[in-house]
Scaffold this motif. Structure first.
Motif, PDB file in Angstrom:
ATOM      1  N   ASN A 222    -111.101  50.779 -12.942  1.00 28.14           N
ATOM      2  CA  ASN A 222    -110.826  51.225 -14.086  1.00 28.14           C
ATOM      3  C   ASN A 222    -109.533  52.251 -13.608  1.00 28.14           C
ATOM      4  O   ASN A 222    -108.586  52.167 -14.275  1.00 28.14           O
ATOM      5  CB  ASN A 222    -111.832  52.057 -14.679  1.00 28.14           C
ATOM      6  CG  ASN A 222    -112.490  51.278 -15.642  1.00 28.14           C
ATOM      7  OD1 ASN A 222    -112.521  50.058 -16.032  1.00 28.14           O
ATOM      8  ND2 ASN A 222    -113.927  52.000 -15.865  1.00 28.14           N
TER       9      ASN A 222
ATOM     10  N   ARG B 220    -105.591  51.621 -14.799  1.00 25.12           N
ATOM     11  CA  ARG B 220    -105.097  52.756 -15.451  1.00 25.12           C
ATOM     12  C   ARG B 220    -103.730  53.206 -14.644  1.00 25.12           C
ATOM     13  O   ARG B 220    -102.836  53.480 -15.122  1.00 25.12           O
ATOM     14  CB  ARG B 220    -105.989  54.120 -15.613  1.00 25.12           C
ATOM     15  CG  ARG B 220    -105.388  55.216 -16.465  1.00 25.12           C
ATOM     16  CD  ARG B 220    -106.526  55.992 -16.871  1.00 25.12           C
ATOM     17  NE  ARG B 220    -107.281  56.563 -15.529  1.00 25.12           N
ATOM     18  CZ  ARG B 220    -108.270  57.491 -15.771  1.00 25.12           C
ATOM     19  NH1 ARG B 220    -108.884  57.819 -16.892  1.00 25.12           N
ATOM     20  NH2 ARG B 220    -108.854  57.823 -14.673  1.00 25.12           N
TER      21      ARG B 220
ATOM     22  N   LEU C 117    -101.758  53.896 -18.172  1.00 23.78           N
ATOM     23  CA  LEU C 117    -102.557  54.007 -19.379  1.00 23.78           C
ATOM     24  C   LEU C 117    -103.094  55.293 -19.212  1.00 23.78           C
ATOM     25  O   LEU C 117    -103.485  56.002 -18.278  1.00 23.78           O
ATOM     26  CB  LEU C 117    -103.817  53.058 -19.459  1.00 23.78           C
ATOM     27  CG  LEU C 117    -103.259  51.633 -19.221  1.00 23.78           C
ATOM     28  CD1 LEU C 117    -104.602  50.630 -19.065  1.00 23.78           C
ATOM     29  CD2 LEU C 117    -102.482  50.991 -20.550  1.00 23.78           C
ATOM     30  N   LYS C 118    -102.920  56.067 -20.744  1.00 19.03           N
ATOM     31  CA  LYS C 118    -103.484  57.287 -20.670  1.00 19.03           C
ATOM     32  C   LYS C 118    -104.972  57.230 -21.348  1.00 19.03           C
ATOM     33  O   LYS C 118    -105.623  58.389 -21.239  1.00 19.03           O
ATOM     34  CB  LYS C 118    -102.510  57.939 -22.024  1.00 19.03           C
ATOM     35  CG  LYS C 118    -101.039  58.255 -21.278  1.00 19.03           C
ATOM     36  CD  LYS C 118    -100.243  59.022 -22.275  1.00 19.03           C
ATOM     37  CE  LYS C 118     -98.976  59.058 -21.656  1.00 19.03           C
ATOM     38  NZ  LYS C 118     -98.010  59.827 -22.792  1.00 19.03           N
ATOM     39  N   SER C 119    -105.466  56.395 -21.724  1.00 22.25           N
ATOM     40  CA  SER C 119    -106.743  56.165 -22.488  1.00 22.25           C
ATOM     41  C   SER C 119    -107.804  55.426 -21.420  1.00 22.25           C
ATOM     42  O   SER C 119    -107.444  54.257 -20.782  1.00 22.25           O
ATOM     43  CB  SER C 119    -106.709  55.430 -23.626  1.00 22.25           C
ATOM     44  OG  SER C 119    -107.933  55.294 -24.236  1.00 22.25           O
ATOM     45  N   GLN C 120    -108.966  56.038 -21.396  1.00 27.94           N
ATOM     46  CA  GLN C 120    -109.890  55.512 -20.376  1.00 27.94           C
ATOM     47  C   GLN C 120    -110.553  54.269 -20.976  1.00 27.94           C
ATOM     48  O   GLN C 120    -110.808  53.305 -20.349  1.00 27.94           O
ATOM     49  CB  GLN C 120    -110.911  56.564 -20.125  1.00 27.94           C
ATOM     50  CG  GLN C 120    -112.180  55.972 -19.394  1.00 27.94           C
ATOM     51  CD  GLN C 120    -111.711  56.020 -17.997  1.00 27.94           C
ATOM     52  OE1 GLN C 120    -110.861  56.457 -17.395  1.00 27.94           O
ATOM     53  NE2 GLN C 120    -112.643  55.192 -17.148  1.00 27.94           N
ATOM     54  N   GLY C 121    -110.513  54.182 -22.389  1.00 24.85           N
ATOM     55  CA  GLY C 121    -111.065  53.212 -23.132  1.00 24.85           C
ATOM     56  C   GLY C 121    -110.198  51.938 -22.972  1.00 24.85           C
ATOM     57  O   GLY C 121    -110.768  50.670 -22.505  1.00 24.85           O
ATOM     58  N   GLN C 122    -108.835  51.884 -22.764  1.00 18.43           N
ATOM     59  CA  GLN C 122    -108.195  50.799 -22.535  1.00 18.43           C
ATOM     60  C   GLN C 122    -108.354  50.243 -21.383  1.00 18.43           C
ATOM     61  O   GLN C 122    -108.393  48.856 -21.067  1.00 18.43           O
ATOM     62  CB  GLN C 122    -106.464  51.221 -22.783  1.00 18.43           C
ATOM     63  CG  GLN C 122    -106.145  51.474 -24.071  1.00 18.43           C
ATOM     64  CD  GLN C 122    -104.581  52.042 -24.454  1.00 18.43           C
ATOM     65  OE1 GLN C 122    -104.103  52.555 -23.315  1.00 18.43           O
ATOM     66  NE2 GLN C 122    -103.980  51.806 -25.345  1.00 18.43           N
ATOM     67  N   SER C 123    -108.058  51.178 -20.241  1.00 19.81           N
ATOM     68  CA  SER C 123    -108.466  50.607 -19.086  1.00 19.81           C
ATOM     69  C   SER C 123    -109.916  50.062 -18.588  1.00 19.81           C
ATOM     70  O   SER C 123    -110.080  49.182 -18.005  1.00 19.81           O
ATOM     71  CB  SER C 123    -108.394  51.723 -17.896  1.00 19.81           C
ATOM     72  OG  SER C 123    -109.317  52.805 -18.102  1.00 19.81           O
ATOM     73  N   SER C 124    -110.876  50.512 -19.452  1.00 17.47           N
ATOM     74  CA  SER C 124    -112.347  49.862 -19.379  1.00 17.47           C
ATOM     75  C   SER C 124    -112.178  48.634 -20.090  1.00 17.47           C
ATOM     76  O   SER C 124    -112.781  47.789 -19.362  1.00 17.47           O
ATOM     77  CB  SER C 124    -113.197  50.965 -20.136  1.00 17.47           C
ATOM     78  OG  SER C 124    -114.568  50.317 -19.950  1.00 17.47           O
ATOM     79  N   ASN C 125    -111.434  48.521 -21.296  1.00 22.07           N
ATOM     80  CA  ASN C 125    -111.445  47.186 -21.739  1.00 22.07           C
ATOM     81  C   ASN C 125    -110.702  45.928 -20.741  1.00 22.07           C
ATOM     82  O   ASN C 125    -111.299  44.928 -20.611  1.00 22.07           O
ATOM     83  CB  ASN C 125    -110.689  47.207 -22.955  1.00 22.07           C
ATOM     84  CG  ASN C 125    -111.418  47.874 -23.881  1.00 22.07           C
ATOM     85  OD1 ASN C 125    -112.632  48.065 -24.109  1.00 22.07           O
ATOM     86  ND2 ASN C 125    -110.807  48.659 -24.927  1.00 22.07           N
TER      87      ASN C 125
END
Length: 251
Positions: free
Chosen positions: A81, A85, A90-98
């Motif tokens: 993750n 990122r 990426l600024k969002s943890q959710g985006q990197s997790s996806n």
């Protein structure tokens, strides 16, 4: 007359007050009966719990975890993750997790396809038994280092000795090496100790020679790797096939 009226009023007033008092008392009694509570007067046993931290110290009792205390898979995903990122800003943890979940799924599919590909390739190259069990197409097993010096080896003498000792399996082994020597001298194959029967067969471009080599290779595999006794009749049939082939390539 006035006195009668006054007495009547006093009597009515007294009666109304009495009725109100009776109704109020009745209402109070009803309320008390409907709202009454049962009180538990039994004794309560006081309990003590000692050494809770020492008792509940197992892995199942850890409800809050950080990355360091998690398993290797969780730590790997967290590292992935962070890597995605940083790479994609990426600024969002959710985006990197996806992205991590998608990457892991794609990698799993690729690994599965590669495993199927290599198994299929092994089977198509007649090496399936190397994957699933004992191979019938092994590399040439050294016999007194003969395979490394086939050009300087007198196979006729070795075969005669093996036949005199009734060691038919070893005699077929020598016939096969002699055949490889003849094919090499005729520039039909390039001999290499690390090659297999399939490698040599793929090098042969003449269909007739390819078919005969396929048959003699089958005899060699059947007899040498079969790990069972070969009688004289079986040996003679295989021997005639090798001798005929050797004469055709003028070995």
């Amino acid at each position: 007359m006035r006195l009668h009226i006054v007495l009547l009023c006093i009597g009515l007033l007294f009666y109304s007050n009495s009725s109100a008092a009776i109704n109020l008392n009745t209402f109070k009694i009803v309320l008390v009966e409907n709202d009454s509570l049962q009180i538990d007067t039994s004794s309560i046993e006081k309990r003590h719990f000692d050494n809770l931290k020492e008792t509940y110290t197992g892995e199942d009792f850890i409800y809050e975890r950080n990355v360091e205390s998690s398993g290797w898979w969780t730590r790997f995903k967290q590292w992935l993750n962070d890597w995605f990122r940083d790479i994609f800003k990426l600024k969002s943890q959710g985006q990197s997790s996806n992205i991590t979940d998608i990457a892991i799924k794609v990698a799993g599919v690729i690994i599965f396809i590669l495993v199927i590909y290599f198994i299929f390739k092994a089977v198509m190259n007649d090496e399936g038994s190397w994957v699933f069990g004992k191979s019938s197409d092994k590399n040439i097993i050294p016999v007194k280092d003969i395979e490394a010096n086939i050009q300087a080896t007198d196979f006729k003498s070795l075969i005669a000795t093996a036949e005199n000792e009734n060691n038919y399996r070893l005699a077929i082994r020598y016939y096969y090496l002699w055949l490889l020597k003849g094919l090499t001298n005729s520039e039909i194959i390039e001999y290499d100790v690390e090659k297999t029967n399939s490698d040599y067969q793929n090098e042969i471009v003449i269909d007739d020679i390819k078919n005969k080599f396929s048959y003699t290779s089958y005899l060699y595999n059947y007899i040498w790797y079969g790990e069972f006794d070969v009688d004289e009749s079986q040996f003679n049939k295989a021997k005639n096939a090798f001798i005929t082939f050797l004469k055709e390539i003028k070995a």
